[in-house]
Design a protein around this motif. Structure first.
Motif: not given
Length: 323
Positions: A51-61
């Motif tokens: 049920x999720x799938x955040x944007x990896x590159x935004x989160x990596x910052x």
């Protein structure tokens, strides 16, 4: 154990948790003794239950800013990400956090890449496209102005904010054939645990072909106070993800994965997910991966009770592995 101490890291699964919770879990893992981290890069989860799938590159910052951990990401340039845009994102993070970012590059999955509306190419075409993207990425990180006309097209692209050191580019490979092919361009290898510990053959193929650099294992495991609970957690959260590559790379929607896995028996997961309620048994299995030659082992507990997993492994597994 290997002569050089293997680093044990925490895998942050964007498919299973919202980004804010995942960031809290990563910080908790650092406090518990995990030495490094990595995350997935999905546009969609494997199933609606996840049920999720955040944007990896935004989160990596945010992850790099709020921890001291080195971080990696498994990603795929060429369709969802234009290689010049990917180079700009990775180069910015590598400048902000020198020496702490690596990228693992693969040919991708329809689940994540179909969203562009472009046709999903066969594997051999995707491999050629990835090779082109690697060349573009390396040229951009070297400060060159890049134009390219092939399976990907680039027009006079240049990175104006360059890191002092480009990020490490690993190859994401599951089969020995892919690992041997990637040895010609990769700075290292990442693979996953497989039935009958076939990850060892994948690593051997990479080394035999001249592959250099670190070897990373993404270790899918499931732990709970009882073996039955650990097996159920794996079946509930990860059964769609273990579909074979001939199927799993081609399906476009979570609903398709759910239909394909609807009759899977829980015990069918055990060759793909290391299931045990015994912390000592998990520690012994992870130590064997180090002995096989893996320099980093990224622990991915596929269940949803991440806080209990981090606490238990921080107290009862990592100390055994780090002695």
């Amino acid at each position: 154990m290997t002569e050089t101490m293997t680093a044990y890291g925490y895998h942050a699964s964007h498919e299973q948790f919202p980004p804010a919770e995942l960031l809290t879990l990563l910080r908790t893992a650092q406090d518990a003794g995990f030495a490094t981290g990595m995350c997935s890069d999905h546009f969609a989860p494997w199933s609606a239950r996840q049920g999720h799938s955040g944007h990896a590159w935004t989160w990596l910052g945010a992850a790099l800013a709020s921890t001291a951990l080195p971080m990696g990401v498994v990603t795929s340039p060429g369709q969802r990400y234009h290689p010049a845009v990917l180079a700009q994102a990775a180069g910015t993070l590598a400048q902000l956090y020198p020496g702490r970012l690596w990228l693992a590059l693969g040919t991708g999955q329809a689940l994540n890449e179909h969203i562009t509306g472009d046709p999903w190419p066969p594997k051999e075409v995707r491999a050629r496209r990835l090779a082109e993207c690697v060349g573009v990425l390396r040229a951009l990180f070297a400060g060159e102005t890049v134009s390219h006309d092939g399976l990907v097209r680039v027009d006079r692209a240049r990175l104006w904010s360059l890191p002092a050191r480009p990020p490490v580019l690993l190859a994401a490979a599951v089969t020995p054939a892919t690992a041997a092919w990637a040895a010609g361009w990769a700075d290292g290898l990442i693979t996953i645990n497989q039935p009958e510990e076939a990850q060892r053959r994948t690593l051997a193929a990479y080394r035999d072909a001249g592959g250099r650099g670190p070897a990373v294992l993404q270790a899918h495991l499931s732990w709970a106070p009882s073996r039955e609970a650990a097996l159920h957690a794996a079946w509930d959260q990860w059964r769609e993800a273990v579909l074979g590559s001939d199927v799993g790379w081609e399906l476009a929607l979570p609903e398709h994965f759910e239909q394909a896995a609807r009759l899977m028996d829980p015990h069918h997961l055990e060759p793909f997910v290391h299931v045990s309620h015994d912390l000592g048994e998990h520690a012994a299995w992870l130590a064997r991966q180090a002995e096989a030659g893996f320099d980093e082992v990224m622990l991915h507990h596929v269940g949803t009770d991440q806080s209990r997993f981090i606490e238990a492994f921080g107290a009862g597994v990592l100390p055994e592995l780090n002695t």
